[in-house]
Scaffold this motif. Structure first.
Motif, PDB file in Angstrom:
ATOM      1  N   SER A   1       0.851  -1.188   0.000  1.00 15.42           N
ATOM      2  CA  SER A   1       0.000   0.000   0.000  1.00 15.42           C
ATOM      3  C   SER A   1       0.882   1.231   0.000  1.00 15.42           C
ATOM      4  N   ALA A   2       0.267   2.358  -0.286  1.00 15.63           N
ATOM      5  CA  ALA A   2       0.954   3.629  -0.114  1.00 15.63           C
ATOM      6  C   ALA A   2       1.046   3.963   1.371  1.00 15.63           C
ATOM      7  N   LEU A   3       1.961   4.860   1.704  1.00 17.86           N
ATOM      8  CA  LEU A   3       2.018   5.409   3.054  1.00 17.86           C
ATOM      9  C   LEU A   3       0.869   6.409   3.203  1.00 17.86           C
ATOM     10  N   ARG A   4       0.057   6.268   4.238  1.00 15.49           N
ATOM     11  CA  ARG A   4      -1.113   7.134   4.418  1.00 15.49           C
ATOM     12  C   ARG A   4      -0.982   7.950   5.704  1.00 15.49           C
ATOM     13  N   PHE A   5      -1.309   9.246   5.612  1.00 14.02           N
ATOM     14  CA  PHE A   5      -1.236  10.152   6.760  1.00 14.02           C
ATOM     15  C   PHE A   5      -2.593  10.343   7.399  1.00 14.02           C
ATOM     16  N   ASP A   6      -2.589  10.575   8.728  1.00 17.89           N
ATOM     17  CA  ASP A   6      -3.811  11.047   9.367  1.00 17.89           C
ATOM     18  C   ASP A   6      -3.930  12.549   9.113  1.00 17.89           C
ATOM     19  N   PRO A   7      -5.101  13.161   9.379  1.00 15.65           N
ATOM     20  CA  PRO A   7      -5.305  14.575   9.028  1.00 15.65           C
ATOM     21  C   PRO A   7      -4.334  15.527   9.706  1.00 15.65           C
ATOM     22  N   ALA A   8      -3.767  15.155  10.852  1.00 20.80           N
ATOM     23  CA  ALA A   8      -2.819  16.023  11.545  1.00 20.80           C
ATOM     24  C   ALA A   8      -1.385  15.825  11.061  1.00 20.80           C
ATOM     25  N   GLY A   9      -1.145  14.789  10.274  1.00 19.60           N
ATOM     26  CA  GLY A   9       0.208  14.504   9.836  1.00 19.60           C
ATOM     27  C   GLY A   9       1.085  13.943  10.937  1.00 19.60           C
ATOM     28  N   ALA A  10       0.472  13.407  11.996  1.00 17.87           N
ATOM     29  CA  ALA A  10       1.224  12.891  13.144  1.00 17.87           C
ATOM     30  C   ALA A  10       1.392  11.384  13.115  1.00 17.87           C
ATOM     31  N   ARG A  11       0.567  10.687  12.307  1.00 15.32           N
ATOM     32  CA  ARG A  11       0.656   9.237  12.199  1.00 15.32           C
ATOM     33  C   ARG A  11       0.619   8.832  10.735  1.00 15.32           C
ATOM     34  N   VAL A  12       1.274   7.713  10.434  1.00 17.07           N
ATOM     35  CA  VAL A  12       1.201   7.128   9.103  1.00 17.07           C
ATOM     36  C   VAL A  12       0.845   5.655   9.234  1.00 17.07           C
ATOM     37  N   ALA A  13       0.265   5.114   8.166  1.00  9.52           N
ATOM     38  CA  ALA A  13      -0.065   3.696   8.123  1.00  9.52           C
ATOM     39  C   ALA A  13       0.304   3.160   6.753  1.00  9.52           C
ATOM     40  N   LEU A  14       0.726   1.910   6.714  1.00 15.87           N
ATOM     41  CA  LEU A  14       0.999   1.233   5.459  1.00 15.87           C
ATOM     42  C   LEU A  14       0.886  -0.257   5.693  1.00 15.87           C
ATOM     43  N   SER A  15       0.785  -1.028   4.597  1.00 18.85           N
ATOM     44  CA  SER A  15       0.746  -2.479   4.730  1.00 18.85           C
ATOM     45  C   SER A  15       1.919  -3.099   3.993  1.00 18.85           C
ATOM     46  N   LEU A  16       2.349  -4.258   4.500  1.00 16.01           N
ATOM     47  CA  LEU A  16       3.475  -5.001   3.971  1.00 16.01           C
ATOM     48  C   LEU A  16       3.098  -6.462   3.817  1.00 16.01           C
ATOM     49  N   ASP A  17       3.702  -7.122   2.838  1.00 18.78           N
ATOM     50  CA  ASP A  17       3.703  -8.570   2.770  1.00 18.78           C
ATOM     51  C   ASP A  17       5.074  -8.996   3.269  1.00 18.78           C
ATOM     52  N   GLU A  18       5.121  -9.689   4.397  1.00 19.81           N
ATOM     53  CA  GLU A  18       6.402  -9.997   5.012  1.00 19.81           C
ATOM     54  C   GLU A  18       6.337 -11.315   5.774  1.00 19.81           C
ATOM     55  N   PRO A  19       7.487 -11.863   6.184  1.00 17.32           N
ATOM     56  CA  PRO A  19       7.474 -13.086   6.992  1.00 17.32           C
ATOM     57  C   PRO A  19       6.720 -12.862   8.303  1.00 17.32           C
ATOM     58  N   THR A  20       6.061 -13.908   8.782  1.00 14.97           N
ATOM     59  CA  THR A  20       5.310 -13.783  10.022  1.00 14.97           C
ATOM     60  C   THR A  20       6.225 -13.496  11.203  1.00 14.97           C
ATOM     61  N   SER A  21       7.465 -13.956  11.144  1.00 14.11           N
ATOM     62  CA  SER A  21       8.450 -13.666  12.183  1.00 14.11           C
ATOM     63  C   SER A  21       9.841 -13.889  11.604  1.00 14.11           C
ATOM     64  N   ALA A  22      10.852 -13.553  12.371  1.00 11.68           N
ATOM     65  CA  ALA A  22      12.232 -13.693  11.903  1.00 11.68           C
ATOM     66  C   ALA A  22      12.655 -15.143  11.758  1.00 11.68           C
ATOM     67  N   THR A  23      11.913 -16.059  12.357  1.00 11.95           N
ATOM     68  CA  THR A  23      12.305 -17.468  12.335  1.00 11.95           C
ATOM     69  C   THR A  23      11.370 -18.343  11.521  1.00 11.95           C
TER      70      THR A  23
ATOM     71  N   ASP B   1       9.237 -18.937   7.767  1.00 13.29           N
ATOM     72  CA  ASP B   1       9.217 -18.558   6.354  1.00 13.29           C
ATOM     73  C   ASP B   1       7.832 -18.161   5.863  1.00 13.29           C
ATOM     74  N   ASP B   2       6.777 -18.551   6.558  1.00 14.12           N
ATOM     75  CA  ASP B   2       5.425 -18.189   6.134  1.00 14.12           C
ATOM     76  C   ASP B   2       5.288 -16.670   6.097  1.00 14.12           C
ATOM     77  N   ARG B   3       4.480 -16.172   5.145  1.00 14.15           N
ATOM     78  CA  ARG B   3       4.310 -14.736   4.974  1.00 14.15           C
ATOM     79  C   ARG B   3       2.892 -14.325   5.332  1.00 14.15           C
ATOM     80  N   ILE B   4       2.731 -13.044   5.625  1.00 11.38           N
ATOM     81  CA  ILE B   4       1.430 -12.529   6.046  1.00 11.38           C
ATOM     82  C   ILE B   4       1.273 -11.100   5.549  1.00 11.38           C
ATOM     83  N   GLU B   5       0.031 -10.723   5.268  1.00 11.23           N
ATOM     84  CA  GLU B   5      -0.300  -9.324   4.986  1.00 11.23           C
ATOM     85  C   GLU B   5      -0.436  -8.626   6.325  1.00 11.23           C
ATOM     86  N   ARG B   6       0.282  -7.521   6.509  1.00  9.32           N
ATOM     87  CA  ARG B   6       0.354  -6.884   7.828  1.00  9.32           C
ATOM     88  C   ARG B   6       0.288  -5.368   7.674  1.00  9.32           C
TER      89      ARG B   6
END
Length: 388
Positions: free
Chosen positions: A187-209, A211-216
């Motif tokens: 996803s794109a990086l999204r701002f809240d109306p105050a510009g104090a928070r951002v949100a985005l999503s990633l497809d990444e491993p569920t943990s460092a150990t 291999d399964d991946r998750i939308e987060r």
């Protein structure tokens, strides 16, 4: 990428054609109250089943699944902290058109195509283009903070994801990096109306150990990147006022999360499409807009009312983006001039800007709503700020 072009070969012919067609600088019928909007919606309007917060299911939490429980705010989590470098390099070229003659949209629109970024200032009806850093494989478009910082995602590597921050003149301010091994932005990086928070999503491993991946989805403090909340199994976040909307990857339905990151349930029966920027919300959180083929549909959270905000017959409508004051709607669609069967023309998608108000359907017309910006073949989400 080449600019979108009128059916003329010389600069002065193009300028004359633009003035005649009404494309120059939004000095066009239908904006600022001139003209009328033709036709009824070109399809059945969305059935909004109930007000915000109705429906079943819960937003998945940290380490959870799509049917899990809402997450708690991580205590002191800072794994999303960004680091960066600063530079004062300035790039970009400016093109000007005739200033708008009547009051219209205010502020600045940012957008991009596959290789260049663009800035359009409504006050001066002028656009500039700049060359951003290497783009990621996933085309997440351009966004802009309420304070006027352009954010572009950069080409990823196996260690994390990076962004560049630019001023509205196209000059580079800094590059920032998130250490998220083997992560891919979804996803794109999204701002809240105050510009104090951002949100985005990633497809990444569920943990460092594992291999399964998750939308987060991650919610972070801006600009230091401290992690505030994490939602596993959810993607493409968009702020609706100070609340947060999360998209279910399978059904496309939207889940509402409040400012305390508590799950508030499904948002009506809205079902959004997969492409980047397929839905957005107004800065005050009242209106949610989403693409539906040749339609842009809208939902009023205050009245639980749905309607078709924009319609077209010659091409689909993409990337809805409301102005900060909620009076104007920017979207991407085919410039109708490129449908002419002339050998030097090509199909080109450019920004269009049209009026927006409760219950009103506007039929998109390139001669009235497109503007002669510096880019063609535009893609992904756009951003709008009142900064200039």
């Amino acid at each position: 990428m080449p600019r979108h072009r009128p059916p003329c070969s010389t600069p002065w012919q193009r300028r004359a054609w633009l003035r005649t067609a009404g494309l120059a600088a939004l000095g066009l019928a239908g904006c600022g109250g001139a003209g009328t909007d033709a036709g009824a919606p070109g399809g059945a309007e969305a059935s909004a089943a109930g007000a915000a917060g109705s429906g079943g299911g819960t937003a998945a939490g940290v380490g959870g699944t799509r049917a899990g429980t809402p997450p708690a705010t991580p205590a002191g989590a800072a794994t999303g902290t960004m680091t960066g470098t600063t530079t004062g390099t300035t790039t970009g070229t400016t093109t000007n058109t005739t200033p708008a003659a009547t009051p219209g949209p205010a502020g600045t629109l940012v957008y991009r195509n596959g290789s260049m970024g663009a800035v359009w200032r409504f006050a001066s009806a002028s656009g500039l283009s700049y060359e951003p850093g290497p783009l990621p494989f996933v085309r997440v478009g351009s966004v802009v903070s309420p304070q006027g910082q352009i954010i572009n995602a950069l080409e990823r590597d196996n260690s994390g994801v990076s962004f560049e921050i630019r001023r509205l003149d196209g000059s580079l301010v800094s590059t920032q990096r998130m250490n998220r091994p083997f992560a891919i932005m979804t996803s794109a990086l999204r701002f809240d109306p105050a510009g104090a928070r951002v949100a985005l999503s990633l497809d990444e491993p569920t943990s460092a150990t594992v291999d399964d991946r998750i939308e987060r989805t991650l919610v972070m403090r801006w600009p230091d990147g401290a992690l505030l909340a994490q939602f596993d199994g959810w993607a493409k976040p968009v702020f609706a006022g100070h609340d947060l909307l999360l998209r279910h990857p399978d059904s496309g339905r939207l889940r509402l999360v409040d400012t305390a990151y508590s799950d508030r349930g499904w948002l009506a029966d809205i079902r959004t499409e997969t492409p980047m920027g397929s839905y957005s919300a107004s800065d005050d959180g009242r209106h949610v807009l989403w693409s539906d083929g040749p339609l842009i549909r809208a939902y009023d959270r205050q009245t639980a009312t749905a309607w078709v905000a924009a319609q077209r017959t010659v091409s689909d409508l993409h990337s809805p983006c409301l102005s900060p004051d909620g009076r104007w709607l920017a979207l991407l669609t085919l410039d109708q001039a490129s449908l002419q069967t002339l050998p030097h023309l090509f199909y080109t998608v450019v920004p269009h800007v049209l009026p927006f108000s409760l219950g009103r359907t506007v039929t998109v017309d390139s001669a009235r709503h497109a503007f002669d910006g510096p880019l063609a073949e535009c893609i992904g989400p756009m951003g709008w700020t009142l900064a200039s």
